[in-house]
Motif scaffolding. Structure first.
Motif, PDB file in Angstrom:
ATOM      1  N   TRP A   1      22.689  80.088  61.372  1.00 23.60           N
ATOM      2  CA  TRP A   1      21.391  79.883  62.007  1.00 23.60           C
ATOM      3  C   TRP A   1      21.338  80.404  63.443  1.00 23.60           C
ATOM      4  O   TRP A   1      20.301  80.338  64.101  1.00 23.60           O
TER       5      TRP A   1
ATOM      6  N   PRO B   1      16.693  80.540  54.166  1.00 25.28           N
ATOM      7  CA  PRO B   1      17.915  79.927  53.632  1.00 25.28           C
ATOM      8  C   PRO B   1      18.586  80.813  52.580  1.00 25.28           C
ATOM      9  O   PRO B   1      18.080  81.890  52.232  1.00 25.28           O
TER      10      PRO B   1
ATOM     11  N   ALA C   1      19.343  74.451  51.938  1.00 25.19           N
ATOM     12  CA  ALA C   1      17.953  73.997  51.754  1.00 25.19           C
ATOM     13  C   ALA C   1      17.757  73.285  50.414  1.00 25.19           C
ATOM     14  O   ALA C   1      16.769  73.518  49.703  1.00 25.19           O
TER      15      ALA C   1
ATOM     16  N   PRO D   1      17.197  78.068  59.529  1.00 24.16           N
ATOM     17  CA  PRO D   1      16.520  77.514  58.339  1.00 24.16           C
ATOM     18  C   PRO D   1      15.307  78.314  57.885  1.00 24.16           C
ATOM     19  O   PRO D   1      14.779  78.041  56.818  1.00 24.16           O
TER      20      PRO D   1
ATOM     21  N   TRP E   1      20.787  73.306  56.370  1.00 27.19           N
ATOM     22  CA  TRP E   1      19.773  74.329  56.648  1.00 27.19           C
ATOM     23  C   TRP E   1      19.967  75.558  55.763  1.00 27.19           C
ATOM     24  O   TRP E   1      19.006  76.144  55.280  1.00 27.19           O
TER      25      TRP E   1
END
Length: 322
Positions: free
Chosen positions: A96, A130, A230, A127, A227
């Motif tokens: 991320w 994903p 997901a 996020p 994240w």
């Protein structure tokens, strides 16, 4: 004994300086604000830009099917002649964080020290995007690299994939996909303290859960995997520790610090490679933690860690008749 007591003495000042300054994690705080804050912290501990005689250019190349095009940055030693080996570089950041800028100096150093073209890929981040976005992007970049040898002047038969942390996990996932889909062939897979297991069950994941509040800890790791996945179940391309068949993987280099949250998942993954008959080089460095060699690059231990990586890349990517 505290974490700070266990690190290599050359690292203790940076541990003391950074303890407690990382922004809130565990689902709190705006993602973009946290990215910006962590980038500032990273810049405060990164080594100054080196005097590398390396040229680079940004390109836009085809992405995965039905997905956006990819930005890549291509590095080449300025005085290089003839066909060079090539390294696909995958940046870290927990899936991320990070972009083409975050490991720019690392790529320049790799290119000059190894005498190789380096192609760094700007994969999509969670996020917002994903799994499987990042994994798909990295494999698309590998295919582009292998198909661009004539245009860019390198030897596609001398191809390595290099990544650290999340980039290490993505590098492994890329190699798994290349094995399963019939190529491109990879001469060496170098996974630096790779992030490979979403289950958080290893002894080091519990022992090193709270790393002084400044480096990658269990809370960061749990959040990053949430994240990235997901809500989707992890498969081997998402979390390579879940792979049940590693036969046919390329020769692999793995290193990790004794005080790294990922220590035991990395040792277990390297052991599984060895059990599958894959030529594998594994290093575990006492006193080192996640990213410590980048934070204190002049320490003797840091020089040894980086020097061992560079030597392995040079050996693997040398012409067969060298």
């Amino acid at each position: 004994m505290t974490f700070a007591d266990r690190v290599d003495p050359a690292y203790r000042d940076v541990v003391a300086a950074l303890t407690g300054v990382v922004p809130a994690r565990g689902g709190t705080g705006d993602v973009d604000e946290r990215r910006a804050a962590l980038a500032l912290i990273g810049g405060s501990v990164a080594p100054p830009p080196g005097a590398y005689d390396v040229e680079h250019e940004d390109r836009v190349v085809p992405g995965p099917d039905d997905a956006p095009a990819l930005r890549v940055r291509v590095y080449r030693p300025a005085r290089a002649a003839g066909d060079l080996p090539v390294i696909l570089h995958v940046h870290g950041g927990g899936m991320w964080l990070g972009d083409l800028e975050s490991e720019h100096d690392l790529c320049r150093r790799l290119s000059e020290a190894v005498g190789a073209v380096v192609v760094s890929v700007n994969y999509r981040l969670a996020p917002e995007s994903p799994y499987p976005a990042a994994a798909d992007d990295c494999y698309a970049a590998l295919r582009w690299v292998a198909g661009s040898a004539r245009e860019l002047g390198f030897d596609a038969a001398r191809l390595a994939v290099f990544g650290g942390s999340a980039g290490g996990g993505l590098a492994i996932a890329t190699a798994l996909r290349a094995r399963d889909l019939g190529g491109p062939a990879i001469r060496l897979l170098m996974a630096v303290y790779p992030m490979v297991d979403d289950r958080h069950e290893t002894p080091s994941s519990r022992e090193l859960a709270d790393l002084g509040g400044f480096v990658w800890d269990r809370a960061f790791n749990v959040e990053a995997w949430e994240w990235y996945l997901a809500g989707r179940p992890a498969d081997a391309y998402a979390a390579p520790a879940r792979a049940t068949d590693l036969a046919g993987m390329p020769p692999t280099f793995v290193d990790v610090g004794e005080l790294d949250l990922f220590r035991d998942e990395d040792v277990a993954f390297a052991s599984a490679l060895l059990a599958a008959g894959v030529p594998t080089e594994l290093h575990v460095y006492p006193g080192a933690f996640h990213g410590s060699e980048a934070m204190v690059p002049d320490a003797e231990l840091s020089r040894r860690i980086v020097g061992t990586r560079l030597a392995a890349l040079r050996r693997a990517l040398a012409p067969h008749d060298a």
